[in-house]
Scaffold this motif. Sequence first.
Motif, PDB file in Angstrom:
ATOM      1  N   ALA A 266       0.841  -1.206   0.000  1.00 36.79           N
ATOM      2  CA  ALA A 266       0.000   0.000   0.000  1.00 36.79           C
ATOM      3  C   ALA A 266       0.871   1.248   0.000  1.00 36.79           C
ATOM      4  O   ALA A 266       0.577   2.235  -0.690  1.00 36.79           O
ATOM      5  CB  ALA A 266      -0.941  -0.019   1.207  1.00 36.79           C
ATOM      6  N   ALA A 267       1.961   1.209   0.748  1.00 36.72           N
ATOM      7  CA  ALA A 267       2.877   2.353   0.763  1.00 36.72           C
ATOM      8  C   ALA A 267       3.521   2.528  -0.610  1.00 36.72           C
ATOM      9  O   ALA A 267       3.675   3.653  -1.104  1.00 36.72           O
ATOM     10  CB  ALA A 267       3.937   2.164   1.849  1.00 36.72           C
ATOM     11  N   ALA A 268       3.873   1.400  -1.231  1.00 39.71           N
ATOM     12  CA  ALA A 268       4.484   1.475  -2.567  1.00 39.71           C
ATOM     13  C   ALA A 268       3.507   2.037  -3.584  1.00 39.71           C
ATOM     14  O   ALA A 268       3.920   2.636  -4.585  1.00 39.71           O
ATOM     15  CB  ALA A 268       4.956   0.089  -2.998  1.00 39.71           C
ATOM     16  N   ALA A 269       2.204   1.866  -3.312  1.00 39.91           N
ATOM     17  CA  ALA A 269       1.175   2.396  -4.203  1.00 39.91           C
ATOM     18  C   ALA A 269       0.826   3.850  -3.875  1.00 39.91           C
ATOM     19  O   ALA A 269      -0.139   4.393  -4.406  1.00 39.91           O
ATOM     20  CB  ALA A 269      -0.080   1.523  -4.138  1.00 39.91           C
ATOM     21  N   GLY A 270       1.584   4.430  -2.954  1.00 43.52           N
ATOM     22  CA  GLY A 270       1.419   5.856  -2.691  1.00 43.52           C
ATOM     23  C   GLY A 270       0.571   6.196  -1.488  1.00 43.52           C
ATOM     24  O   GLY A 270       0.424   7.374  -1.151  1.00 43.52           O
ATOM     25  N   ALA A 271      -0.004   5.211  -0.806  1.00 38.23           N
ATOM     26  CA  ALA A 271      -0.868   5.494   0.337  1.00 38.23           C
ATOM     27  C   ALA A 271      -0.049   5.951   1.542  1.00 38.23           C
ATOM     28  O   ALA A 271       1.116   5.581   1.680  1.00 38.23           O
ATOM     29  CB  ALA A 271      -1.671   4.249   0.723  1.00 38.23           C
ATOM     30  N   ARG A 272      -0.680   6.728   2.397  1.00 35.53           N
ATOM     31  CA  ARG A 272      -0.179   6.896   3.755  1.00 35.53           C
ATOM     32  C   ARG A 272      -0.654   5.667   4.511  1.00 35.53           C
ATOM     33  O   ARG A 272      -1.847   5.343   4.495  1.00 35.53           O
ATOM     34  CB  ARG A 272      -0.747   8.161   4.392  1.00 35.53           C
ATOM     35  N   VAL A 273       0.253   4.950   5.145  1.00 38.58           N
ATOM     36  CA  VAL A 273      -0.094   3.671   5.764  1.00 38.58           C
ATOM     37  C   VAL A 273       0.140   3.727   7.262  1.00 38.58           C
ATOM     38  O   VAL A 273       1.181   4.215   7.717  1.00 38.58           O
ATOM     39  CB  VAL A 273       0.747   2.524   5.161  1.00 38.58           C
ATOM     40  N   THR A 274      -0.832   3.260   8.016  1.00 33.26           N
ATOM     41  CA  THR A 274      -0.634   3.016   9.444  1.00 33.26           C
ATOM     42  C   THR A 274      -0.681   1.515   9.646  1.00 33.26           C
ATOM     43  O   THR A 274      -1.661   0.862   9.284  1.00 33.26           O
ATOM     44  CB  THR A 274      -1.738   3.671  10.294  1.00 33.26           C
ATOM     45  N   LEU A 275       0.385   0.971  10.207  1.00 29.99           N
ATOM     46  CA  LEU A 275       0.459  -0.469  10.474  1.00 29.99           C
ATOM     47  C   LEU A 275       0.401  -0.680  11.989  1.00 29.99           C
ATOM     48  O   LEU A 275       1.225  -0.147  12.723  1.00 29.99           O
ATOM     49  CB  LEU A 275       1.765  -1.034   9.911  1.00 29.99           C
ATOM     50  N   VAL A 276      -0.595  -1.433  12.420  1.00 28.39           N
ATOM     51  CA  VAL A 276      -0.711  -1.797  13.832  1.00 28.39           C
ATOM     52  C   VAL A 276      -0.317  -3.261  13.931  1.00 28.39           C
ATOM     53  O   VAL A 276      -1.000  -4.132  13.384  1.00 28.39           O
ATOM     54  CB  VAL A 276      -2.134  -1.575  14.362  1.00 28.39           C
ATOM     55  N   SER A 277       0.793  -3.527  14.596  1.00 23.36           N
ATOM     56  CA  SER A 277       1.351  -4.878  14.561  1.00 23.36           C
ATOM     57  C   SER A 277       1.463  -5.492  15.945  1.00 23.36           C
ATOM     58  O   SER A 277       1.954  -4.859  16.880  1.00 23.36           O
ATOM     59  CB  SER A 277       2.750  -4.850  13.921  1.00 23.36           C
ATOM     60  N   GLY A 278       1.028  -6.737  16.066  1.00 20.79           N
ATOM     61  CA  GLY A 278       1.311  -7.535  17.248  1.00 20.79           C
ATOM     62  C   GLY A 278       2.773  -7.955  17.238  1.00 20.79           C
ATOM     63  O   GLY A 278       3.546  -7.542  16.372  1.00 20.79           O
ATOM     64  N   PRO A 279       3.182  -8.782  18.230  1.00 18.73           N
ATOM     65  CA  PRO A 279       4.592  -9.178  18.343  1.00 18.73           C
ATOM     66  C   PRO A 279       5.022 -10.038  17.157  1.00 18.73           C
ATOM     67  O   PRO A 279       4.514 -11.140  16.972  1.00 18.73           O
ATOM     68  CB  PRO A 279       4.626  -9.992  19.642  1.00 18.73           C
ATOM     69  N   VAL A 280       5.911  -9.537  16.368  1.00 18.87           N
ATOM     70  CA  VAL A 280       6.443 -10.273  15.214  1.00 18.87           C
ATOM     71  C   VAL A 280       7.958 -10.115  15.185  1.00 18.87           C
ATOM     72  O   VAL A 280       8.505  -9.259  15.860  1.00 18.87           O
ATOM     73  CB  VAL A 280       5.853  -9.763  13.876  1.00 18.87           C
ATOM     74  N   ASN A 281       8.594 -10.946  14.417  1.00 16.44           N
ATOM     75  CA  ASN A 281      10.037 -10.827  14.242  1.00 16.44           C
ATOM     76  C   ASN A 281      10.334 -10.343  12.844  1.00 16.44           C
ATOM     77  O   ASN A 281      11.005 -10.993  12.059  1.00 16.44           O
ATOM     78  CB  ASN A 281      10.708 -12.169  14.513  1.00 16.44           C
ATOM     79  N   LEU A 282       9.761  -9.204  12.523  1.00 18.63           N
ATOM     80  CA  LEU A 282       9.948  -8.596  11.211  1.00 18.63           C
ATOM     81  C   LEU A 282      10.367  -7.153  11.441  1.00 18.63           C
ATOM     82  O   LEU A 282       9.918  -6.515  12.397  1.00 18.63           O
ATOM     83  CB  LEU A 282       8.624  -8.595  10.430  1.00 18.63           C
TER      84      LEU A 282
END
Lengths: 248, 248
Positions: free
Chosen positions: B59-75
């Motif tokens: 979505a960011a690559a497509a130009g959007a302003r992105v808000t990502l709400v993430s649980g515990p991940v190893n990324l």
Amino acid sequence: EIADAAEALLGAGGVKVGGALRGRHVLVTSGPTHEPIDPVRYIANRSSGKQGHAIAAAAAAAGARVTLVSGPVNLPDPAGIAVHHVETARDMLAAVEAALPADAAVFAAAVADWRVAAEAGQKLKKDGNALAPLALTENPDILAGIARRAEGRPRLVVGFAAETQNVVAHAQAKLARKGCDWIVANDVSRDGGHQSGIPGGVMGADSNAVHLVSAAGVEHWPTASKAEIAQRLVARIAVALGPQESQS
Amino acid sequence: EIADAAEALLGAGGVKVGGALRGRHVLVTSGPTHEPIDPVRYIANRSSGKQGHAIAAAAAAAGARVTLVSGPVNLPDPAGIAVHHVETARDMLAAVEAALPADAAVFAAAVADWRVAAEAGQKLKKDGNALAPLALTENPDILAGIARRAEGRPRLVVGFAAETQNVVAHAQAKLARKGCDWIVANDVSRDGGHQSGIPGGVMGADSNAVHLVSAAGVEHWPTASKAEIAQRLVARIAVALGPQESQS
């Protein structure tokens, strides 16, 4: 005495344990276990595996043949060490038993005390009875099981205790209950951990403040990196096992 | 029609979505939630966060302003995206509500349906009553809560469904029950996943086979990398939101 001998092995820089465990087999468990509820859910412990992996690496650096039995962690396998990857407490016990005999066993994994009594084969749905309380059943006690073996007990069995209160008293009780030789006890309470306010304090952090509890008494070790704690413990293990047998 | 328009956006190489979401705010949730049992134990879902993070990045690559709400991940946090890190379902809901308004919301996180009714402040001990069944209580339903908002509902609300059986039928029921616009459904059964025999099949893997379920019907998407699935979904979102408003 023992602590002094270990300090001598450690040396001023804290790293001079090379060769002290040559010819020994050291078994280490590390990480959490995951106990499945259904195909997509599980019960887990907070454990990064950093301390256990550091102990395995330090034992290997001291010349030991090391078997590392690890629950799910996000750490690379330490170089030159046989690593067995497991998920549940039952898997971990089987891998530990398969790895015996060992001269010393260090049970640093945070093994789930309980598992779900009846793992569901399909994903539990919200509808219907899935909100029923989750019935739990006790997992095998790996530390006590190995420490109390009549045959094939490692000469030195070391347990870990993560406690949120009465840390030393709980560790002393655990030492007696499990039949192991040493307990490495940490305070994982929000206050006891010296890290920022993440739940579990020391969990996932790179340093640790521990107490070494044995029949001989309690030693309060200074806060140190997990690598340094590992080196100190490995030096103590080398002293406890005594001079290695002649290789000739 | 819609699928064709999205294919045109995707282009033959599957990557030409640049600019299609410029001026839009896209909210994405990703990863599992962890629901504490006590300070050292928790209930978790199997979710690597790879699919959700890939959607946020696409979505960011497509130009959007992105808000990502993430649980515990190893990324790692995707570059250029505002990431809010949360642990529990309740934390995730609060972060989602704080991120509104959004033009589109994609709920890719594997939110725990239940949490423990009474989180213990101290570590539960084996002795005594700790083997009592774990009483559970329902977590807030983030997808339905946002999809059924009277005010401030994102124009497009997309849910995910991980199912082990009757995948499409469950997804259609979920679409109706939650009030969302689309459900992206995956089969996470041992058989449905096309990966080696790890429980949860697709969980943690880098590719995915999904069905897009909406009031208009069901599309079976070809197995593709999670990045490609993300690009395809983002292209569909861009078509559904229509031409962006003039920036002048």
